[in-house]
Scaffold this active site. Structure first.
Site, PDB file in Angstrom:
ATOM      1  N   CYS A  86     -13.530  -8.283  14.540  1.00  0.00           N
ATOM      2  CA  CYS A  86     -13.196  -8.123  13.178  1.00  0.00           C
ATOM      3  C   CYS A  86     -14.689  -7.802  12.490  1.00  0.00           C
ATOM      4  O   CYS A  86     -15.515  -7.253  12.791  1.00  0.00           O
ATOM      5  CB  CYS A  86     -12.327  -9.044  12.588  1.00  0.00           C
ATOM      6  SG  CYS A  86     -11.681  -8.607  11.063  1.00  0.00           S
ATOM      7  N   HIS A 102      -4.525  -4.124  14.197  1.00  0.00           N
ATOM      8  CA  HIS A 102      -6.046  -5.001  13.955  1.00  0.00           C
ATOM      9  C   HIS A 102      -5.680  -6.394  14.333  1.00  0.00           C
ATOM     10  O   HIS A 102      -4.324  -6.672  14.367  1.00  0.00           O
ATOM     11  CB  HIS A 102      -6.184  -5.148  12.386  1.00  0.00           C
ATOM     12  CG  HIS A 102      -7.357  -5.664  12.270  1.00  0.00           C
ATOM     13  ND1 HIS A 102      -8.726  -4.956  12.302  1.00  0.00           N
ATOM     14  CD2 HIS A 102      -7.811  -6.980  11.760  1.00  0.00           C
ATOM     15  CE1 HIS A 102      -9.838  -5.582  11.982  1.00  0.00           C
ATOM     16  NE2 HIS A 102      -9.343  -6.989  11.782  1.00  0.00           N
ATOM     17  N   ASP A 130      -4.351   0.131  13.368  1.00  0.00           N
ATOM     18  CA  ASP A 130      -4.943  -0.674  12.575  1.00  0.00           C
ATOM     19  C   ASP A 130      -5.345   0.132  10.947  1.00  0.00           C
ATOM     20  O   ASP A 130      -5.888   1.135  11.043  1.00  0.00           O
ATOM     21  CB  ASP A 130      -6.339  -0.936  13.183  1.00  0.00           C
ATOM     22  CG  ASP A 130      -7.327  -1.754  12.180  1.00  0.00           C
ATOM     23  OD1 ASP A 130      -7.105  -2.133  11.150  1.00  0.00           O
ATOM     24  OD2 ASP A 130      -8.216  -2.412  12.866  1.00  0.00           O
TER      25      ASP A 130
END
Length: 218
Positions: free
Chosen positions: A115, A187, A160
């Site tokens: 991330c 995600h 995502d």
């Protein structure tokens, strides 16, 4: 398997250090999500150590708030985003450089980030020349105008909503020699503590990540 240590960057910060049982194949800096050096990040470091590398995960929020470990709920996300905004990217790159220096005696050093950490890993390949694996780095497009100085690998989830197909295309175009993999996942698919965890995608991405380390680190 690992232990918390003090890492001397611009200011002293914590870091989770995990060492292999046998002589190390090199070193990997594990770069956190916005949730801190929590159980998931420590588990990633332990898995890397089990694969034969010395792993270190610097606590990138320690400079503004020591000991951050956040949950994956709305409150945790909000706090993590606020802390990310406070530290930016320049300070984390200094911390990653300090972590890489700490484990430099093990041999070649690379990174893996998730991330926000995935974007820091990308930036570290550009600014620090560290080979890196970027998992679903939402800010990667901020750096596509700068050439990387080291090999890269990218992992993205097709579900995502934080990262568009156009964003992925920009990263691919800027890094034509870097493998960019897309998975039928959301995600955070690598984290088994999140609702978006996808076991099949995580397993495949991890195998590809270890192959990258074997090729570029040792």
């Amino acid at each position: 398997m690992g232990q918390m240590i003090t890492l001397h960057s611009d200011t002293p910060i914590g870091a989770y250090l995990a060492e292999p049982a046998n002589p190390t194949r090199g070193g990997i800096v594990v770069i956190q999500e916005i949730f801190g050096v929590n159980a998931h990040i420590r588990d990633v470091a332990d898995r890397i150590a089990a694969a034969g590398y010395t792993a270190i995960a610097p606590a990138l929020f320690d400079a503004v708030q020591p000991g951050v470990e956040l949950g994956y709920d709305t409150d945790g996300i909000g706090k993590g985003v606020a802390l990310m905004g406070q530290v930016g990217f320049e300070r984390p790159l200094k911390d990653v450089a300090a972590a890489a220096k700490y484990i430099a005696h093990t041999g070649k050093v690379g990174t893996v980030g998730f991330c926000w950490g995935g974007t820091v890993a990308y930036a570290a390949a550009i600014e620090l020349g560290l080979p890196g694996v970027s998992y679903y780095g939402g800010g990667n497009t901020h750096f596509v105008d700068r050439p990387a100085k080291a090999p890269l690998m990218f992992h993205y989830g097709l579900k995502d909503t934080h990262i568009s197909a156009d964003d992925r295309a920009k990263v691919a175009a800027a890094n034509p020699d870097a493998p960019l993999y897309e998975y039928d996942a959301d995600h955070g698919f690598n984290c088994d503590r999140r609702a978006t965890y996808d076991a099949a995608s995580a397993k495949l991405a991890w195998a590809r990540t270890l192959a990258f380390f074997a090729e570029h680190i040792g």
